[in-house]
Structure formats: C-alpha cells, structure tokens
Design an enzyme around this catalytic site. Structure first.
Site, PDB file in Angstrom:
ATOM      1  N   LEU A  77     -10.250   4.022   0.423  1.00  0.00           N
ATOM      2  CA  LEU A  77     -10.418   2.607   0.768  1.00  0.00           C
ATOM      3  C   LEU A  77      -9.290   2.131   1.662  1.00  0.00           C
ATOM      4  O   LEU A  77      -9.439   1.192   2.418  1.00  0.00           O
ATOM      5  CB  LEU A  77     -10.418   1.754  -0.500  1.00  0.00           C
ATOM      6  CG  LEU A  77     -11.607   1.916  -1.434  1.00  0.00           C
ATOM      7  CD1 LEU A  77     -11.335   1.183  -2.734  1.00  0.00           C
ATOM      8  CD2 LEU A  77     -12.863   1.391  -0.792  1.00  0.00           C
ATOM      9  N   GLY A  95      -1.416   2.823   1.890  1.00  0.00           N
ATOM     10  CA  GLY A  95      -0.232   1.981   1.967  1.00  0.00           C
ATOM     11  C   GLY A  95       0.982   2.853   2.102  1.00  0.00           C
ATOM     12  O   GLY A  95       0.867   4.073   2.231  1.00  0.00           O
ATOM     13  N   GLY A  96       2.147   2.236   2.078  1.00  0.00           N
ATOM     14  CA  GLY A  96       3.364   2.973   2.290  1.00  0.00           C
ATOM     15  C   GLY A  96       3.618   4.008   1.212  1.00  0.00           C
ATOM     16  O   GLY A  96       4.288   5.003   1.428  1.00  0.00           O
ATOM     17  N   PHE A  97       3.069   3.824   0.049  1.00  0.00           N
ATOM     18  CA  PHE A  97       3.421   4.693  -1.069  1.00  0.00           C
ATOM     19  C   PHE A  97       2.320   5.660  -1.442  1.00  0.00           C
ATOM     20  O   PHE A  97       2.511   6.514  -2.292  1.00  0.00           O
ATOM     21  CB  PHE A  97       3.737   3.838  -2.291  1.00  0.00           C
ATOM     22  CG  PHE A  97       2.524   3.147  -2.783  1.00  0.00           C
ATOM     23  CD1 PHE A  97       1.699   3.773  -3.706  1.00  0.00           C
ATOM     24  CD2 PHE A  97       2.150   1.922  -2.265  1.00  0.00           C
ATOM     25  CE1 PHE A  97       0.545   3.167  -4.111  1.00  0.00           C
ATOM     26  CE2 PHE A  97       1.000   1.324  -2.674  1.00  0.00           C
ATOM     27  CZ  PHE A  97       0.190   1.945  -3.596  1.00  0.00           C
ATOM     28  N   VAL A 106      -5.522   4.522  -1.713  1.00  0.00           N
ATOM     29  CA  VAL A 106      -6.436   3.911  -2.665  1.00  0.00           C
ATOM     30  C   VAL A 106      -7.833   4.479  -2.446  1.00  0.00           C
ATOM     31  O   VAL A 106      -8.310   4.545  -1.310  1.00  0.00           O
ATOM     32  CB  VAL A 106      -6.458   2.378  -2.502  1.00  0.00           C
ATOM     33  CG1 VAL A 106      -7.411   1.766  -3.500  1.00  0.00           C
ATOM     34  CG2 VAL A 106      -5.069   1.806  -2.674  1.00  0.00           C
ATOM     35  N   ASP A 132       4.101 -11.656  -3.649  1.00  0.00           N
ATOM     36  CA  ASP A 132       3.434 -11.172  -2.436  1.00  0.00           C
ATOM     37  C   ASP A 132       1.992 -11.645  -2.397  1.00  0.00           C
ATOM     38  O   ASP A 132       1.073 -10.887  -2.150  1.00  0.00           O
ATOM     39  CB  ASP A 132       3.520  -9.648  -2.348  1.00  0.00           C
ATOM     40  CG  ASP A 132       3.176  -9.156  -0.944  1.00  0.00           C
ATOM     41  OD1 ASP A 132       3.304  -9.959   0.006  1.00  0.00           O
ATOM     42  OD2 ASP A 132       2.773  -7.990  -0.801  1.00  0.00           O
TER      43      ASP A 132
END
Ligand SMILES: *[C@@H]1O[C@H](CO)[C@@H](O)[C@H](O)[C@H]1NC(C)=O
Ligand SMILES: *[C@@H]1O[C@H](CO)[C@@H](O)[C@H](O)[C@H]1NC(C)=O
Ligand SMILES: *[C@@H]1O[C@H](CO)[C@@H](O)[C@H](O)[C@H]1NC(C)=O
Ligand SMILES: *[C@@H]1O[C@H](CO)[C@@H](O)[C@H](O)[C@H]1NC(C)=O
Ligand SMILES: *[C@@H]1O[C@H](CO)[C@@H](O)[C@H](O)[C@H]1NC(C)=O
Ligand SMILES: *[C@@H]1O[C@H](CO)[C@@H](O)[C@H](O)[C@H]1NC(C)=O
Ligand SMILES: *[C@@H]1O[C@H](CO)[C@@H](O)[C@H](O)[C@H]1NC(C)=O
Ligand SMILES: *[C@@H]1O[C@H](CO)[C@@H](O)[C@H](O)[C@H]1NC(C)=O
Ligand SMILES: *[C@@H]1O[C@H](CO)[C@@H](O)[C@H](O)[C@H]1NC(C)=O
Length: 838
Positions: A523, A526-528, A531, A643
């Site tokens: 999906l 991200g930086g980590f 998903v 956030d």
C-alpha cells in the site's frame, strides 16, 4: 335520529362546514392552546401550544384520506414529527371526526356516526362538580386536562406515551396500582396502532430497562441503572442536555427524563425495534441522530449465549469468559454460539470460609441480565464479595453504582447472560471460578505484566520493548485474543492496573495473508518500512500490515511507541490495532484495513473530491474532533499525536474518519501540560509555530493541526501547497485574509457548493480559525471544539491572528523526510526519531 340541537348533530354539521372551508382555503384554523367543553375541535382545526412548538389536530400517517388520527406533532418544524397519537388503534374513517372535552373531564374522539372511537379515561380523580374542565396543549408537548385554576391536571397525555419520549416524561411503574408508563412502537411507519416492540422497565430481579418484542422476548437490554446511566447505554452523550434520574420508592419506580437546556430532544421507538434519540440542530435545521440502540451485533440479546461475552471490535465477536469453554466446541467453531459456554472446572464451594473459589474480573463490561439477580444497596464491594463467596448459588457480583467511589452490590445466581465489552465505559464484573482456573489463567505472568506495565508507563523510554515483549508473550501463552482483563486472586487486596493482551499473529499467517509481502499488496512505503494489504485466510478479515525494515533503528523506536500508545486506546475514530507479530526478527503491526485509504486522497483529487458532499465532510470533521478529544482527555493514557494531518486520517467503508499513525505520539502524565524537545518532528503545514520554532508541544499543537485540517476539508487546498506558492502557510494566510475581508465563503470549494449549509460551514471555518490562533492558550480545548461544532447554542469568540510558521531549517535536527514526502503514501511516511528525554 336525535333531535336538532343535539350537540353531536351540531358537531357533524360544523365539521362538514369546516372540512369544506379547510379544503377550499387549504389552511387550518387555529383555536389557541386550549380546548373547552363548549366547542369541540374538528378535523382541519388545530390547537397550538403557547410558543408555537407543538400542534394538536387530525392527521393521516400515509396521506391516505381514509384513516384520521388525533395527534400531537412539532408545529414549526416542517417535517412535523408526530409525537403522540390518541386513537392509535381506532382511526376515524372520515373527515367528520372531532375531539370533544366532556363536562366530566374526559376527552373523546368521535366519528361521524357519533361513535366514540377513543376516550381518555381513566382520570386521576373525579372532576370538581362546580368547575368546568379545560384541556391545554403545553409547550412541552403535553396535553393536560385541568379542572382548577391552579393548573393541577386530572389527566395528561404524558401518562399515555405513544412511541416517543419527550422531555418531562417518566418511564416506569406505579408500584401500588401496577400502572406502567412505557412507549410502544407503531405497527409500521404508516400505521400508528401498537406494534410489537415496547420499551419498559422490567421489574423482576434488579429492575432494568428493556425493549421487549411481543411482550415476551427481550429484544434489547439497557440493563440496570448503575448510578449515572444504564449499563447497556455507555455512550457518553455529546449533548449533555438530558438529565435522567432513576427513582425507587415505595410508590414509584422508574426514570425521570428532563431537559437541562431548551434544545428539542425526542426519543422514538421505531417499528423495527430500534430506539433512536434525536436533537434538533438549527442550523442546519434538521434532526440529528445522536444515539441508537441496538447499535451493533453485540447489542442483540445475549449474542454469545450463557457465560459468553461479545466484543464488537474482534472477529469473531464471541468468546467465553476466562475459566469457561464452549459447551459445544464443534458448533462454536462453526459460529453457532447459542449453546454458550460452561465452566472449565466445577466449583468447589464448601460452606463458609473454607471455600477455595475465587473471582476473575472482567472490565469494561455491560453487566449481565439481572432479571434473576438481587441487589443490596447497603453493601460495599468487600462485603459483597464475602456474601457472594459464601453463597454457593452466587456466580458473580459487581458494584450497583460505581460512581462516587462505588456503592451497593448486585449478585447473580445461575448463568450469566448478555454480556458485552465496551471500548469506553462499562463496569467491572467479578465472576466466580474454581481455584484451578484462577491458576491456569497464567496468574504469574499476569502479575509480572502488571508490575511492568505500572512501572513502564511513567518511565516510557527504555522499558518499552520489555513491555511489548511481555504483552505479546502473555498473549501467546494464553492463546487467547481477548480483552483487557484484570485478574483478582483470593486475598489479593491490591487494586491492580489493567494489563494488556496484544493479540499475537504468526509470521506464517501474515506472510500468507499478504501473498508473501508481494509488491501487488504493497500500500505504501515509509522511511522505516512498508505497509501491505492482506487478507487472513481462515476468516477473511482484511488487514493492513506495517512491516518494519530490519535495518531501521529509528523504526524500532516508533514501533515501540506506536504499540505503547495504541494498545491502550480504543475509539471509533482511531484506527484499530488488531495485533502484532515479533518473530524471526520481524516486527509488524497489524491494523484493520481501511478500504477508502486516507482523507488527502479524496480532498486533493479533482474527481474524488466530488464524492465528499458537505454532510460527509462535516461528519469527518466532527469524527476527527471526537477521536482527538479521546486522545487528549478521555483515554486511559493522555496522548498527544504530534503528527495529525489529512494523510493520517483514514476512512472506512462508511467514510468514518480514523486517526492513524501513532509513531510520533507522546504519552502525557495527568499533571503535565506541555513539553519541550530539541528534535522537532512532524509535517510542515500542520505544525504549530511554537513547536516549529521553540520545540514546545502540548495538546494545543494537535489543536492547531486540527484547525488546518478543518480548513483543508472545506477548501480542498493544502496549507503547504508547493504548486501554488512557496509559502508553508498558504491556506492559513488565505483563510485569514478572506475572513478579514468578510468574504469567508470564498474559501469553500466548488465541489460542495451544492450541498453545504452556509451557517454550518461558517461555523466550521470559524472553529478552524480559532484552532490555529497564534497563542496556544487562545486555542480552544477539543472538548470546546466539539461543542462549538455541534451546538448552535454555543457562542464562538472572534478568532485572533493565526500562527504563521516560518521555515527554519536549522531548528530541525531530525530527518526532513516528513516535509519532503508529504505527497507520498499516507499510512506512514515519517522516519524520525522520537525524543524521550525531557
Ligand atoms: C419554533 O418555536 C419556538 C418557540 O417560539 C422557537 O423558539 C423556535 O425557534 C421555532 N423553531 C422554528 C424552526 O421556527
Ligand atoms: C364522561 O362523559 C362521557 C360522555 O358523556 C362518557 O362517555 C364517559 O363514560 C364519562 N366518564 C366518566 C368517568 O364518567
Ligand atoms: C356510519 O354510517 C354510515 C351510513 O350513514 C355507515 O355506512 C357506516 O358503516 C357507519 N359507520 C359506523 C362506524 O357505524
Ligand atoms: C405499557 O403500559 C400500558 C399501560 O399501563 C400497559 O397496558 C401495557 O401492558 C404496557 N406494556 C408493556 C409491554 O408492559
Ligand atoms: C395507509 O395506511 C392504512 C393503514 O395502515 C392502509 O389501510 C392504507 O392502505 C394505506 N394507504 C396508502 C395510500 O398507503
Ligand atoms: C429501523 O428503522 C429506523 C427508522 O426507519 C432506521 O433508521 C434503522 O436503521 C432501522 N434499523 C434496522 C436494524 O433495520
Ligand atoms: C481448563 O482446565 C484444564 C485443566 O483442568 C486446562 O488444561 C485448560 O487449559 C483449561 N482451559 C481453559 C480454557 O482455561
Ligand atoms: C452448608 O450449610 C447449610 C446450612 O448452613 C447446610 O444445610 C448444608 O448441608 C451445608 N452443605 C455442606 C456441603 O456442608
Ligand atoms: C444465596 O443467594 C440466593 C440468591 O440470592 C438466595 O436466595 C439465598 O437465600 C442465598 N443463600 C444463603 C445461604 O444466603
């Protein structure tokens, strides 16, 4: 035939005359608010209450001209909701009916052949011979018959409610006469004759509020009154406008329902058995539904059988209480739960003190059916426990009134039926089980988990991983994917903290569900880590899996933080964490899947934005506000999200907004108001100035972000729009300047130009501007925000200058990816460290 001059004859003649004039003039005649014995009220005429709120007259429910009923309805609300019907079972078959007040104080509905189709007897007392009674329609919607100038009534319509509860009514019993005040549904939406459902107070055992079906079956159970509400109605109402009080005296038992404001409120029992409460909001000038029962699958009566408990947030919904197992495992596995559960071990129950049984605490629960329970208002919790323990037939106990420190005792005998868990609210129920089942429910690890949980919360930082591991291990050990539970052993006096069971998923299950983490299932990234979308094979549940990349150290922090924050949180407007997976050095979080992705996908897309009409948007705004209020004030731990942005608001099938991504969230202590950090993380365009510039954050930083989102939802423009201007305050500047020029409505995007209510949109924009004010102290709390959004009674202050954020690169020590990746996928794009230091 009767002789001329007979009053009834006269009625008919005048009735016809009125009918004719009414038809030709297409208007009704208003007789004021009072009916006297001198003159009946004919079809086509109305009584109007003093301030014009209610009207009484003849009506036909489906505009068929054949069936005429005498009814009371809202007069100046154009939908004219009917709140009371006199001759519900026996309509007048023509336009020649009338309502007459007889000299003895009885109201009569008369058909054309002088037949009395309905009369208001019995009267409370006989009429004073010397006085002449009058009937008066009050602004409360009550029709009263009085026979003296003091306004004491000898009959009132509020004693014979139809399908609607209005403010000022009473639901319950006259214990001396056996008279019952209750509401009964209509047979259908076009037939006011009594239907199958009735809302009553059931007297057997400990009295409880129920909706019965055909006088026998319980369709829905509100349960016993537990101090400040019914156990089956846990929703803290956003409209604190109803004051309910439950009375139990020698003469009367039941519920008084009063209004504490002048808001128009009504509760209706629909022909399908659903009870709904509405409040009139003006603007936008419509009835707004704010409460409905049954509300979900767990709200039907005893959905999981005896000793079974229902959790609407779990699939499957049903499980057995701890210490119990399905009576018929085969059928249970096939989702036929009607047999319920049985004890794993029979009770020991020796007489007196020697007993070795104990109690397990189930928290956040709707108390079981009390129709065979007993209550003692004098006993405290400890005495209650002793009383239950020493009586072999007692299977459970709880506080009768947990408010004010807790008083009274309810004890159950026999099987426990109709229990469910609530995400918010509910009570502690102490269920008797054999000693061996106290032991097998892993009391040791629970104790360990508890202790660690209590230590971890204040320290937060370094112990997180231990906490996480232990919660997951406990979950695995128990092989149960259940609820927040408390365990109380015999002689364990200490009131313990809630421990957490985080359901644990096998790596294989997740790999299988996500097609081995295939790219098609991805999906976003991200930086980590990534998903994935997945579907669990065995039950078809759709999930979103957040998989940490093995190399990301920062990601581990976020993982810990996210687990820590969110396992304690449950709310309709927060994304639901289904479980975690820590196996083979994998760390994954498993969420419910949101088919509609995130809010930004709709707002900033030319085509998809057309799908969001104003009503949906308004509900999204209010939903986010509710979620945020829960985080800030109402949850077990106080959380600042840090956030909040359109891409972190996910939307489910019904477009209900769910706040997601707790990677940067901070848990706050009770007395802590704000904090400081050197590492400012978040997303430009949504961060408040004091946070960007000084690193100071508080709940008011989230309020700022919320204000920006509100403006984005209305304008379909990003605050930080790199395509339109260099500014990171684009929308804030635009909104503020339009507001000052008095051209606020120009902010509204054309995509809602056909669907919005001007008053509502202006109110929302004003709330948005109040939320983004420069000084944090000027910004409202989320609790006020919700009031401002939902009640037109709330007077809003004038917004002051908003906070403009200056781009200050040097103040950032962390990764900048959040600001550069704003357009990337929503589910997670932050890859910054979390500062735990203070
Ligand atoms: C209906 O009448 C009441 C009393 O006059 C008034 O307060 C209310 O605003 C009116 N409502 C509408 C929709 O006109
Ligand atoms: C009152 O008067 C009406 C009409 O005359 C009659 O039908 C009714 O039975 C009377 N009720 C009582 C309680 O006397
Ligand atoms: C009323 O009278 C009409 C004829 O005048 C008759 O057809 C009708 O059945 C009567 N209705 C009742 C309820 O007695
Ligand atoms: C509701 O109240 C009325 C009037 O007391 C009574 O006749 C009726 O039986 C009650 N309904 C139920 C379901 O108890
Ligand atoms: C209106 O309702 C009555 C009673 O339920 C029914 O007999 C009649 O057919 C209905 N008329 C229309 C036009 O639906
Ligand atoms: C029952 O009827 C009401 C009003 O028509 C409706 O809002 C509600 O959704 C219905 N509930 C069910 C379960 O059918
Ligand atoms: C039931 O008890 C047996 C031992 O008597 C134990 O092995 C088993 O785990 C228990 N089951 C549950 C669901 O507690
Ligand atoms: C428990 O006590 C009751 C009365 O106190 C007595 O009738 C009963 O026989 C006792 N039961 C056992 C198992 O001792
Ligand atoms: C035990 O509880 C039941 C139900 O509350 C009650 O009827 C019975 O009298 C109690 N027995 C004793 C010995 O107190």
């Amino acid at each position: 035939m009767k002789q001329p001059g007979d009053p009834h004859e006269l009625i008919i003649l005048t009735g016809l005359a009125v009918l004719l004039t009414a038809h030709s003039a297409a208007a009704t005649t208003n007789l004021g608010d009072t009916l006297t014995t001198n003159r009946p009220l004919f079809d086509g005429e109305t009584l109007i209450s003093a301030s014009g709120v209610f009207a009484l007259g003849f009506f036909s429910p489906n505009n068929s001209l054949a069936n005429r009923y005498v009814a009371i309805w809202y007069n100046n609300i154009t939908s004219h909701e009917v709140v009371w019907v006199a001759n519900a079972g026996s309509p007048v078959s023509s336009f020649a009916g009338s309502l007459t007040l007889a000299p003895n104080g009885t109201l009569l509905v008369i058909d054309r052949n002088n037949t009395v189709v309905w009369s208001s007897s019995p009267l409370l007392n006989t009429v004073n011979k010397d006085t002449i009674p009058t009937a008066q329609l009050l602004d409360s919607g009550n029709l009263i018959v009085t026979d003296d100038e003091h306004g004491n009534y000898i009959w009132q319509s509020f004693d014979y409610p139809s399908n609607t509860i209005l403010m000022g009514m009473f639901i319950g019993w006259d214990l001396r006469t056996g008279f019952s005040w209750n509401i009964t549904s209509w047979a259908s939406s076009t037939d006011p004759s009594p239907g199958s459902y009735a809302m009553i107070i059931q007297l057997s055992g400990v009295p409880q509020l129920v909706i019965t079906q055909d006088h026998e079956i319980i369709y829905w159970r509100g349960g016993p009154w537990v101090g400040n509400g019914f156990t089956g109605v846990p929703q803290a109402s956003a409209y604190n406008t109803v004051a309910m009080s439950f009375v139990t005296t020698r003469e009367k038992l039941g519920l008084y329902i009063e209004s504490v404001s002048d808001a128009k409120l009504r509760m209706i029992l629909n022909p399908n058995g659903t009870a709904q409460r509405f409040v009139w909001l003006d603007p936008p000038g419509q009835w707004s539904l704010f409460w409905q029962n049954p509300m979900d699958e767990c709200d039907s009566f005893s959905p999981c059988g005896s000793f079974g408990i229902c959790n609407a947030n779990e699939i499957p919904h049903c499980s057995c209480l701890l210490g119990f197992r399905p009576k018929n495992r085969g059928r249970w596995a096939l989702k036929d739960v009607s047999d319920g559960c049985v004890r794993n071990t029979t009770l020991d129950c020796r007489n007196g003190t020697g007993t070795s049984d104990g109690f397990l605490i189930v928290s956040g629960v709707k108390l079981p059916d009390t129709s065979a329970a007993v209550a003692d208002g004098e006993l405290g919790l400890d005495e209650c426990r002793v009383r239950c323990l020493t009586n072999c037939s007692c299977t459970a106990y709880s506080l009768a009134d947990p408010s004010n420190g807790g008083t009274g005792c309810i004890m159950w005998t026999g099987e426990l039926k109709d229990m469910r868990l609530y995400a918010n609210g509910g009570q502690d129920l102490y269920v008797r089980v054999a000693a061996i089942d106290l032991g097998t429910s892993s009391s040791q690890s629970d104790h360990k988990g508890k202790r660690i949980a209590t230590i971890v919360v204040p320290i937060i930082g370094s112990l997180l991983i231990g906490f996480l591991l232990i919660s997951c291990l406990i979950a695995r050990h128990k092989k149960r994917r259940n609820f927040i539970r408390k365990l109380q052993m015999e002689n364990d006096e200490v009131a313990s903290d809630k421990d957490i069971d985080l359901p644990l998923f096998d790596f294989e299950t997740i790999a299988d569900a996500t097609n081995n983490f295939s790219d098609e299932n991805k999906l976003g990234e991200g930086g980590f880590g990534s998903v994935y979308k997945g579907k669990i094979r065995e039950n078809g549940t759709e999930i979103a899996v957040k998989r940490l990349s093995k190399s990301s150290k920062q990601g581990i922090n976020e993982f810990k933080n996210e687990v820590m924050s969110i396992t304690k949180l449950r709310h309709r407007n927060l994304v639901l964490l289904l479980g975690c997976c820590i196996q083979r050095q994998e760390r994954m979080l498993i969420y419910e899947y949101m088919p509609n992705k995130s809010l930004d996908k709709f707002l900033f897309d030319k085509e998809k934005k057309m799908l969001l009409d104003w009503k949906i948007r308004y509900n999204i705004i209010v939903g986010i506000a509710r979620g945020l209020l829960y985080l800030h004030q109402d949850s077990a731990v106080r959380v600042i999200h840090r956030d909040l942005k359109a891409s972190n608001i996910l939307l489910n099938q019904e477009m209900v907004p769910k706040i997601s991504d707790f990677g940067l969230a901070r848990i706050f202590g009770e007395d802590e108001a704000k904090s400081e950090t050197k590492r400012v993380v978040g997303t430009y365009g949504y961060m408040s100035p004091e946070y960007v510039i000084q690193g100071i954050y508080s709940a008011k930083s989230d309020v700022f972000s919320f204000g920006v989102i509100v403006l984005e939802v209305i304008s379909n423009q990003r605050n930080r729009d790199s395509s339109k201007s260099k500014s990171i305050n684009h929308l804030v500047e635009l909104a503020w300047s339009l507001w000052n020029k008095g051209k606020t409505l120009e902010l509204v995007d054309e995509s809602i130009s056909n669907s919005f209510s001007i008053a509502e949109v202006l109110r929302c924009i004003k709330v948005g501007l109040l939320c983004i004010q420069e000084r944090p102290n000027d910004r409202p709390l989320m609790s006020s925000v919700i009031l401002m959004l939902t009640s037109d009674k709330e007077v809003l202050p004038e917004p002051k200058r908003p906070g403009f954020v200056a781009m200050r690169q040097h103040s950032f020590e962390g990764d900048h990816s959040s600001s550069t990746k704003q357009e990337s996928d929503s589910i997670n794009e932050i890859s910054l460290t979390i500062p735990f230091g203070r």
